[in-house]
Design an enzyme around this catalytic site. Structure first.
Site, PDB file in Angstrom:
ATOM      1  N   HIS A   1       1.821   7.557  -6.278  1.00  0.00           N
ATOM      2  CA  HIS A   1       1.052   8.800  -6.290  1.00  0.00           C
ATOM      3  C   HIS A   1       1.990   9.989  -6.117  1.00  0.00           C
ATOM      4  O   HIS A   1       1.899  10.985  -6.831  1.00  0.00           O
ATOM      5  CB  HIS A   1       0.019   8.737  -5.154  1.00  0.00           C
ATOM      6  CG  HIS A   1      -1.012   9.804  -5.217  1.00  0.00           C
ATOM      7  ND1 HIS A   1      -1.388  10.545  -4.137  1.00  0.00           N
ATOM      8  CD2 HIS A   1      -1.735  10.279  -6.258  1.00  0.00           C
ATOM      9  CE1 HIS A   1      -2.306  11.435  -4.495  1.00  0.00           C
ATOM     10  NE2 HIS A   1      -2.541  11.280  -5.776  1.00  0.00           N
TER      11      HIS A   1
ATOM     12  N   GLU B   1       0.842  -1.206   0.000  1.00  0.00           N
ATOM     13  CA  GLU B   1       0.000   0.000   0.000  1.00  0.00           C
ATOM     14  C   GLU B   1       0.875   1.254   0.000  1.00  0.00           C
ATOM     15  O   GLU B   1       0.530   2.247  -0.646  1.00  0.00           O
ATOM     16  CB  GLU B   1      -0.967  -0.001   1.193  1.00  0.00           C
ATOM     17  CG  GLU B   1      -1.942  -1.183   1.223  1.00  0.00           C
ATOM     18  CD  GLU B   1      -2.646  -1.450  -0.106  1.00  0.00           C
ATOM     19  OE1 GLU B   1      -2.874  -0.496  -0.869  1.00  0.00           O
ATOM     20  OE2 GLU B   1      -2.946  -2.623  -0.392  1.00  0.00           O
TER      21      GLU B   1
ATOM     22  N   HIS C   1       1.877   2.132  -3.400  1.00  0.00           N
ATOM     23  CA  HIS C   1       0.886   2.973  -4.089  1.00  0.00           C
ATOM     24  C   HIS C   1       1.049   4.444  -3.700  1.00  0.00           C
ATOM     25  O   HIS C   1       0.894   5.333  -4.537  1.00  0.00           O
ATOM     26  CB  HIS C   1      -0.536   2.514  -3.759  1.00  0.00           C
ATOM     27  CG  HIS C   1      -0.939   1.237  -4.439  1.00  0.00           C
ATOM     28  ND1 HIS C   1      -0.797   1.040  -5.802  1.00  0.00           N
ATOM     29  CD2 HIS C   1      -1.483   0.094  -3.950  1.00  0.00           C
ATOM     30  CE1 HIS C   1      -1.233  -0.173  -6.112  1.00  0.00           C
ATOM     31  NE2 HIS C   1      -1.648  -0.773  -5.002  1.00  0.00           N
TER      32      HIS C   1
HETATM   33 ZN   LIG Z   1      -2.464  -2.608  -4.755  1.00  0.00          ZN
END
Ligand SMILES: [Zn+2]
Length: 237
Positions: free
Chosen positions: A114, A107, A110
Site C-alpha cells: 500500500h 500483513e 500488505h
Molecule cells: Zn494477505
C-alpha cells in the site's frame, strides 16, 4: 425454445466442476489449518510476539501512521488500508511462534504494498465494487436470462460473474508478493533464523494455496456457467 429448466440447471453434469472447486477449497483450508497448528507450537528464538514483530517491521520501514490491533477469530488477520490498521487475530497477536510471526509479517507486507503503490494491489482495490456486483448479481442474471430464454442476458450475466473471477485472480500476485516481502524482512532484520524462516515459509505457502484454490474454484464455476449458457445456445440451433 430452451430445453433446460431448474432441474437441469442445478443437477446437470457440469455440477461436478462446482464440486471439484469445493473439494479444492476444503483441502487447502485443511492444509493451512494443519500447517498453522504445527508451527504455532514452534516458539521463535527471539521470543517476539506477532504484534511486536509487526510494530518492528512498520518502524524499520519508517511507517508511523499504521497501528497494530487485536481482532478476535481464528486466522482473521488482515491489513485494513482504510483504517490503516494491521489486525492480528487471537492466534497471532500474542503468540511468539514462527507461524504467528510469519502471518504478522505477511500483513506488514500488505502495508508496504500500500505504502509503495504496488500496482496489483491498486488493481485489486479498484476491482472490489465490481467483484461484489459480480458475485451477487452474476448468477441471478444468468438464471433470469435462462428462465426467460434470453441468451444475451445470460451472456451478460457471465461477463458480470467474471468480474468476481478477475478479482480472485489479481488477489494471487498480491498475496504471493506480501509473503515474499514478509520472508525477506524477517530474514534481513534477523527476526527469524534460517531454519525458522523455512517453517514460516511453509505456513505462508499453505495460506497462499487457499487463494489459489479459491481462484481455481471460481474459474471452474465460470467454466460451468459458460458450458450451461453455451450448451443452451447449441440446443436451440
Ligand atoms: Zn494477505
Amino acid at each position: 425454445m430452451y430445453h433446460y429448466g431448474y432441474y437441469s440447471m442445478f443437477y446437470d453434469p457440469t455440477y461436478i466442476l462446482v464440486l471439484i472447486g469445493a473439494v479444492l477449497c476444503m483441502a487447502a483450508s485443511g492444509l493451512v489449518n494443519a500447517t498453522y497448528s504445527k508451527y504455532a507450537r514452534v516458539r521463535s528464538m527471539t521470543g517476539k510476539t506477532g504484534a511486536q514483530v509487526a510494530q518492528e517491521l512498520l518502524m524499520r520501514n519508517g511507517i508511523t501512521d499504521v497501528r497494530v490491533a487485536h481482532v478476535s477469530g481464528n486466522l482473521t488477520d488482515h491489513y485494513d488500508p482504510r483504517t490503516k490498521t494491521v489486525n492480528l487475530s487471537d492466534a497471532t497477536y500474542d503468540s511468539n511462534s514462527v507461524a504467528a510471526i510469519g502471518v504478522a509479517a505477511h500483513e506488514c507486507g500488505h502495508v508496504l504494498q500500500h505504502h509503495t503503490g504496488y500496482v496489483p494491489l491498486s488493481i485489486r482495490a479498484a476491482l472490489v465494487p465490481a467483484a461484489n456486483i459480480g458475485s451477487k448479481l452474476g448468477l441471478p442474471i444468468i438464471i433470469l436470462g435462462i428462465i426467460i430464454g434470453m441468451t444475451p442476458l445470460a451472456k451478460l450475466g457471465i461477463v458480470v460473474f467474471s468480474l468476481a473471477v478477475a478479482f480472485q485472480l489479481v488477489t494471487l500476485p498480491v498475496e504471493f508478493n506480501a509473503s515474499s516481502r514478509a520472508l525477506v524482512m524477517l530474514g534481513d532484520y534477523g527476526i527469524l533464523a534460517e531454519d525458522e524462516l523455512s517453517k514460516s515459509r511453509k505456513v505462508l505457502s499453505a495460506a497462499a494455496l487457499t487463494y489459489v484454490a479459491a481462484a481455481a474454484s471460481s474459474i471452474l464455476q465460470l467454466l460451468r456457467l459458460v458450458l450451461i449458457v453455451g450448451g443452451g445456445n447449441r440446443r436451440r440451433d
